[in-house]
Design a protein around this motif. Structure first.
Motif, PDB file in Angstrom:
ATOM      1  N   ARG A  20     -49.876  52.399 -13.990  1.00  0.00           N
ATOM      2  CA  ARG A  20     -51.473  51.655 -14.996  1.00  0.00           C
ATOM      3  C   ARG A  20     -52.010  51.243 -13.348  1.00  0.00           C
ATOM      4  NH1 ARG A  20     -50.989  46.566 -18.723  1.00  0.00           N
ATOM      5  NH2 ARG A  20     -50.300  45.786 -16.236  1.00  0.00           N
ATOM      6  N   VAL A  21     -51.323  50.625 -12.751  1.00  0.00           N
ATOM      7  CA  VAL A  21     -51.584  49.819 -11.233  1.00  0.00           C
ATOM      8  C   VAL A  21     -52.711  50.985 -10.399  1.00  0.00           C
ATOM      9  CG1 VAL A  21     -51.843  48.572  -9.590  1.00  0.00           C
ATOM     10  CG2 VAL A  21     -50.399  48.215 -11.280  1.00  0.00           C
ATOM     11  N   PHE A  22     -51.899  51.709 -10.502  1.00  0.00           N
ATOM     12  CA  PHE A  22     -52.214  52.969  -9.202  1.00  0.00           C
ATOM     13  C   PHE A  22     -53.386  53.949  -9.936  1.00  0.00           C
ATOM     14  CE2 PHE A  22     -48.422  51.108  -7.427  1.00  0.00           C
ATOM     15  CZ  PHE A  22     -49.086  51.042  -6.014  1.00  0.00           C
ATOM     16  N   TYR A  23     -52.906  54.705 -11.186  1.00  0.00           N
ATOM     17  CA  TYR A  23     -53.204  56.163 -12.447  1.00  0.00           C
ATOM     18  C   TYR A  23     -54.176  55.186 -13.209  1.00  0.00           C
ATOM     19  CZ  TYR A  23     -50.422  58.750  -8.685  1.00  0.00           C
ATOM     20  OH  TYR A  23     -49.817  58.647  -7.512  1.00  0.00           O
ATOM     21  N   GLY A  24     -54.623  54.248 -13.887  1.00  0.00           N
ATOM     22  CA  GLY A  24     -54.993  53.266 -15.152  1.00  0.00           C
ATOM     23  C   GLY A  24     -53.915  53.795 -16.499  1.00  0.00           C
ATOM     24  N   GLU A  25     -54.931  53.443 -16.895  1.00  0.00           N
ATOM     25  CA  GLU A  25     -54.265  52.892 -18.677  1.00  0.00           C
ATOM     26  C   GLU A  25     -53.731  54.743 -19.288  1.00  0.00           C
ATOM     27  OE1 GLU A  25     -53.230  50.710 -21.670  1.00  0.00           O
ATOM     28  OE2 GLU A  25     -53.758  49.671 -19.782  1.00  0.00           O
ATOM     29  N   ARG A  26     -54.709  55.725 -19.169  1.00  0.00           N
ATOM     30  CA  ARG A  26     -54.555  56.388 -20.140  1.00  0.00           C
ATOM     31  C   ARG A  26     -53.004  57.782 -19.505  1.00  0.00           C
ATOM     32  NH1 ARG A  26     -55.186  62.099 -18.712  1.00  0.00           N
ATOM     33  NH2 ARG A  26     -56.949  61.620 -16.763  1.00  0.00           N
ATOM     34  N   ILE A  27     -53.050  57.273 -18.243  1.00  0.00           N
ATOM     35  CA  ILE A  27     -51.939  58.283 -17.382  1.00  0.00           C
ATOM     36  C   ILE A  27     -50.623  57.118 -17.568  1.00  0.00           C
ATOM     37  CG2 ILE A  27     -50.870  59.140 -15.278  1.00  0.00           C
ATOM     38  CD1 ILE A  27     -53.943  60.211 -14.335  1.00  0.00           C
ATOM     39  N   ALA A  28     -51.035  56.313 -17.759  1.00  0.00           N
ATOM     40  CA  ALA A  28     -49.564  55.432 -17.580  1.00  0.00           C
ATOM     41  C   ALA A  28     -49.764  55.424 -19.077  1.00  0.00           C
ATOM     42  CB  ALA A  28     -50.035  53.933 -17.173  1.00  0.00           C
ATOM     43  N   GLU A  29     -50.048  55.523 -20.385  1.00  0.00           N
ATOM     44  CA  GLU A  29     -49.903  55.884 -21.983  1.00  0.00           C
ATOM     45  C   GLU A  29     -48.960  56.923 -21.560  1.00  0.00           C
ATOM     46  OE1 GLU A  29     -49.523  54.413 -25.431  1.00  0.00           O
ATOM     47  OE2 GLU A  29     -49.842  53.225 -24.003  1.00  0.00           O
ATOM     48  N   GLN A  30     -49.680  57.849 -21.462  1.00  0.00           N
ATOM     49  CA  GLN A  30     -48.933  58.986 -21.653  1.00  0.00           C
ATOM     50  C   GLN A  30     -47.410  59.497 -20.748  1.00  0.00           C
ATOM     51  OE1 GLN A  30     -52.193  61.577 -19.694  1.00  0.00           O
ATOM     52  NE2 GLN A  30     -52.816  62.934 -21.788  1.00  0.00           N
ATOM     53  N   PHE A  31     -47.640  59.000 -19.897  1.00  0.00           N
ATOM     54  CA  PHE A  31     -45.806  59.309 -19.313  1.00  0.00           C
ATOM     55  C   PHE A  31     -45.562  58.064 -20.218  1.00  0.00           C
ATOM     56  CE2 PHE A  31     -43.207  56.698 -17.023  1.00  0.00           C
ATOM     57  CZ  PHE A  31     -42.358  57.948 -16.167  1.00  0.00           C
ATOM     58  N   LEU A  32     -45.638  56.731 -20.950  1.00  0.00           N
ATOM     59  CA  LEU A  32     -44.860  56.001 -21.604  1.00  0.00           C
ATOM     60  C   LEU A  32     -44.199  56.581 -22.235  1.00  0.00           C
ATOM     61  CD1 LEU A  32     -43.623  53.479 -21.940  1.00  0.00           C
ATOM     62  CD2 LEU A  32     -45.797  52.385 -23.386  1.00  0.00           C
ATOM     63  N   ASN A  33     -45.475  57.549 -23.264  1.00  0.00           N
ATOM     64  CA  ASN A  33     -44.718  58.157 -24.463  1.00  0.00           C
ATOM     65  C   ASN A  33     -43.688  59.086 -24.385  1.00  0.00           C
ATOM     66  OD1 ASN A  33     -46.684  56.385 -26.288  1.00  0.00           O
ATOM     67  ND2 ASN A  33     -48.165  57.975 -25.823  1.00  0.00           N
ATOM     68  N   SER A  34     -43.934  59.998 -22.774  1.00  0.00           N
ATOM     69  CA  SER A  34     -43.009  60.789 -22.883  1.00  0.00           C
ATOM     70  C   SER A  34     -41.546  60.705 -22.265  1.00  0.00           C
ATOM     71  CB  SER A  34     -43.738  61.811 -21.385  1.00  0.00           C
ATOM     72  OG  SER A  34     -44.641  62.276 -21.972  1.00  0.00           O
ATOM     73  N   PHE A  35     -41.806  59.093 -21.606  1.00  0.00           N
ATOM     74  CA  PHE A  35     -40.551  58.368 -21.195  1.00  0.00           C
ATOM     75  C   PHE A  35     -39.552  58.237 -22.231  1.00  0.00           C
ATOM     76  CE2 PHE A  35     -39.073  56.979 -16.979  1.00  0.00           C
ATOM     77  CZ  PHE A  35     -37.402  57.062 -17.299  1.00  0.00           C
ATOM     78  N   GLN A  36     -40.695  57.198 -23.488  1.00  0.00           N
ATOM     79  CA  GLN A  36     -39.600  57.204 -24.827  1.00  0.00           C
ATOM     80  C   GLN A  36     -39.047  57.726 -25.571  1.00  0.00           C
ATOM     81  OE1 GLN A  36     -43.156  54.653 -26.251  1.00  0.00           O
ATOM     82  NE2 GLN A  36     -41.962  52.108 -25.728  1.00  0.00           N
ATOM     83  N   ALA A  37     -39.637  59.107 -25.211  1.00  0.00           N
ATOM     84  CA  ALA A  37     -38.857  59.911 -25.981  1.00  0.00           C
ATOM     85  C   ALA A  37     -37.704  60.144 -25.261  1.00  0.00           C
ATOM     86  CB  ALA A  37     -39.787  60.921 -26.265  1.00  0.00           C
ATOM     87  N   TYR A  38     -37.906  60.885 -23.590  1.00  0.00           N
ATOM     88  CA  TYR A  38     -36.379  60.458 -22.777  1.00  0.00           C
ATOM     89  C   TYR A  38     -35.466  59.676 -23.030  1.00  0.00           C
ATOM     90  CZ  TYR A  38     -34.056  61.891 -19.161  1.00  0.00           C
ATOM     91  OH  TYR A  38     -33.160  61.798 -18.444  1.00  0.00           O
ATOM     92  N   SER A  39     -35.698  58.492 -23.349  1.00  0.00           N
ATOM     93  CA  SER A  39     -34.712  57.371 -23.292  1.00  0.00           C
ATOM     94  C   SER A  39     -34.202  57.009 -24.565  1.00  0.00           C
ATOM     95  CB  SER A  39     -35.348  56.099 -24.039  1.00  0.00           C
ATOM     96  OG  SER A  39     -36.048  55.659 -22.186  1.00  0.00           O
ATOM     97  N   GLN A  40     -34.836  58.054 -25.854  1.00  0.00           N
ATOM     98  CA  GLN A  40     -34.612  57.891 -27.493  1.00  0.00           C
ATOM     99  C   GLN A  40     -33.461  59.399 -27.425  1.00  0.00           C
ATOM    100  OE1 GLN A  40     -38.351  58.628 -29.828  1.00  0.00           O
ATOM    101  NE2 GLN A  40     -38.619  56.679 -30.258  1.00  0.00           N
ATOM    102  N   ALA A  41     -34.135  60.529 -27.132  1.00  0.00           N
ATOM    103  CA  ALA A  41     -32.851  61.536 -26.322  1.00  0.00           C
ATOM    104  C   ALA A  41     -31.669  60.900 -25.249  1.00  0.00           C
ATOM    105  CB  ALA A  41     -33.104  62.571 -26.314  1.00  0.00           C
ATOM    106  N   GLN A  42     -31.720  60.331 -25.266  1.00  0.00           N
ATOM    107  CA  GLN A  42     -30.721  59.551 -24.199  1.00  0.00           C
ATOM    108  C   GLN A  42     -29.608  58.363 -25.322  1.00  0.00           C
ATOM    109  OE1 GLN A  42     -32.034  57.296 -21.269  1.00  0.00           O
ATOM    110  NE2 GLN A  42     -31.705  58.565 -19.476  1.00  0.00           N
ATOM    111  N   ALA A  43     -30.446  57.856 -25.799  1.00  0.00           N
ATOM    112  CA  ALA A  43     -29.655  56.676 -27.695  1.00  0.00           C
ATOM    113  C   ALA A  43     -29.208  57.647 -28.261  1.00  0.00           C
ATOM    114  CB  ALA A  43     -30.905  56.200 -27.772  1.00  0.00           C
TER     115      ALA A  43
END
Length: 85
Positions: A20-43
């Protein structure tokens, strides 16, 4: 196991805060959603391993590869990132 899952759940938000600091809210939010899905798959994989459920293990591993590819493709669209890393 709960400590590991708790720690894994913290990682996406840490990346979000940095991106979010470097690329802004939109990119950070998109990444967060993808990474959360990845973390759910890990669980899901951890649960499948604990239950010794080979079909679920195979499914979760496939999901992890899919989510990793999605994250790599997304990050490759951001300046200074490459899908090859």
């Amino acid at each position: 196991i709960e400590a590991v899952q708790s720690r894994l759940n913290q990682v996406p938000s840490q990346f979000y805060n940095t991106l979010r600091v470097f690329y802004g809210e939109r990119i950070a939010e998109q990444f967060l959603n993808s990474f959360q899905a990845y973390s759910q798959a890990q669980a899901g994989l951890m649960d499948a391993l604990i239950n010794n459920d080979q079909d679920a293990i195979n499914t979760q591993v496939q999901q992890l590869y899919l989510k990793a590819d999605e994250i790599a493709a997304f990050l490759s669209q951001i300046p200074y990132w490459s899908e090859d890393y």
